[in-house]
Structures are given as structure tokens and as C-alpha cells.
Design an enzyme around this catalytic site. Structure first.
Site: not given
Length: 248
Positions: A73, A222, A225
Site C-alpha cells: 500500500s 491511521d 500510511h
């Protein structure tokens, strides 16, 4: 009567001349059409590229070199509103600004593990990139996957690239885990990247999230990221290792 015959004679003569004139006009018209058609044919032939020209064009189109970013990701740009804000795209902007003939290919998949990367490397490497950036393992660590498995999967990916695209330069991007995963696990996790880089003689980025990981202002909500600013720093971390490989 003689006058009538004379009139008939001149009428015939006029008709005959007219017929010959018409025939002559048709003849000239035919010549013009033929000449135009031939010229058109020559022009058309000139516009058709030769085999040599086609081969030259094809070679020119394939001269562009590629950098393939193979990751999870972080590479995929998870959570970014604009896909051009991810670090691979920032790298492309930097490369373009220097007018270097390289195209960056983003092959990141959110949630990807080393096992997932191992399963798809065979078809991804068919692109035969000039440079292969391997950025995987964070999801293994966050899930507590056995480190022997993570190490084995990363080595398998490296082996496939070396076997199927031997001229490709491999860059291994190291990763670190948050301390809550346990000191022994996080220390060994960090070390496995350095070991793989040394064993395989790879170009090495010790920690791709250096100066980003754990800094709230550079990450999304979060806390994992990178945000837009964070990705710019990640791109700089990669560029430190990538730049010497691109510039003569």
C-alpha cells in the site's frame, strides 16, 4: 442543287471536325487522368514507411527505460486523493524534470504480503524493467508472520527477477516495525533486509519510511500510511539510492 450539295458538304465537314475535336479532347483527358493517377500512386508509395523505417521507429519506442516499483500500500499510494502524489509518481516528476529517459511503473497492491508478491512476480517481471524496487514485508510484520517465511519469500522474489531478467538492477527497500511488536521480533525483522541486501549484493534503502514513520504530521489518520508530504520524503529516501543509477 449544287448549292444544296455544297451545304451538305460543309455540314459534313463541320460535323467531322467536331467529332475529331471531341476525340482529341477525350484523348487529352485520358492522358491527364493517367498522369494524375500515376502521380497519386507515387505519392501514396512515398507515404508508406519502409520496413527499415518501421524497425527504426519500433526501436526508438522501446528505448525508454523502466523502473518498476513492486510493493504494498505504500507503493500503491493508499489513501491519497490524487494518484499522482504517491512516491513512485513523485519520482517520475523528478526524473522528468531532469529529462531522463525513464518511465516509473507503479506495481503496488494495497494489503500485499511477501507471499502475495511471490505469487505474482512471474508475470510482473515479464516487463523486464531496468530497475526493480522491491518494497514488501510490512504487512507480514504487522500480522506477526514468521520471519523465516518473510525472508524466504523475499529471497524467492529476488531469485525470479535474477533468473528471468538478469540485467535488471534490484533495489531492496528495508522496513521497520513499531515497538509494540516486541523488541526481539522488530530487531530481527529490520536485520533480515540488511542480510538479504548483503547476501544478494543489492542496492539497499535501509528504511524507506525514514523521517516519516511514527511522525503524525506526515501520516494519514491511521498513523501508518504516509500523506502527501510524507510521500515526498519517501521519494527523497528512494532517490538517494536511485539517482546514482540513473545519472552517468
Amino acid at each position: 442543287m449544287f448549292k444544296a450539295q455544297n451545304n451538305q458538304f460543309y455540314s459534313y465537314l463541320a460535323t467531322s471536325r467536331a467529332a475529331k475535336l471531341i476525340k482529341f479532347c477525350y484523348f487529352i483527358l485520358a492522358l491527364l487522368l493517367y498522369a494524375c493517377g500515376d502521380a497519386k500512386s507515387e505519392k501514396t508509395t512515398e507515404n508508406i514507411p519502409s520496413v527499415e523505417q518501421t524497425e527504426t521507429t519500433t526501436e526508438a519506442e522501446t528505448e525508454t527505460k523502466t523502473i518498476l516499483c513492486f510493493g504494498d500500500s505504500i507503493t500503491a499510494g493508499y489513501g491519497l486523493d490524487d494518484s499522482n502524489d504517491g512516491y513512485p509518481e513523485v519520482l517520475q516528476q523528478q526524473i522528468d524534470s531532469l529529462k531522463l529517459d525513464y518511465t516509473v511503473i507503479n506495481s503496488g497492491v494495497s494489503g500485499e504480503t511477501t507471499a502475495g508478491g511471490k505469487s505474482r512476480i512471474d508475470w510482473v517481471i515479464k516487463q523486464t524493467p531496468n530497475i526493480f524496487l522491491l518494497e514488501l514485508g510490512a504487512n507480514d510484520g504487522l500480522r506477526g508472520v514468521q520471519l523465516t517465511e518473510t525472508r524466504s519469500n523475499l529471497q524467492a522474489i529476488i531469485d525470479v527477477v535474477r533468473e528471468k531478467s538478469p540485467e535488471t538492477i534490484i533495489i531492496l527497500a528495508g522496513m521497520e516495525l513499531p515497538p509494540n511488536m516486541g523488541q526481539a521480533y522488530t530487531t530481527e525483522f529490520r536485520q533480515l533486509y540488511a542480510d538479504l541486501a548483503q547476501k544478494n549484493k543489492l542496492e539497499f534503502i535501509p528504511f524507506i519510511l525514514k523521517d516519516v514513520g511514527g511522525i503524525a504530521s506526515l501520516n494519514q489518520i491511521d498513523g501508518i500510511h504516509p500523506n502527501v508530504k510524507g510521500h515526498k520524503i519517501v521519494a527523497n529516501n528512494v532517490w538517494e539510492v536511485l539517482e546514482p543509477l540513473l545519472l552517468p
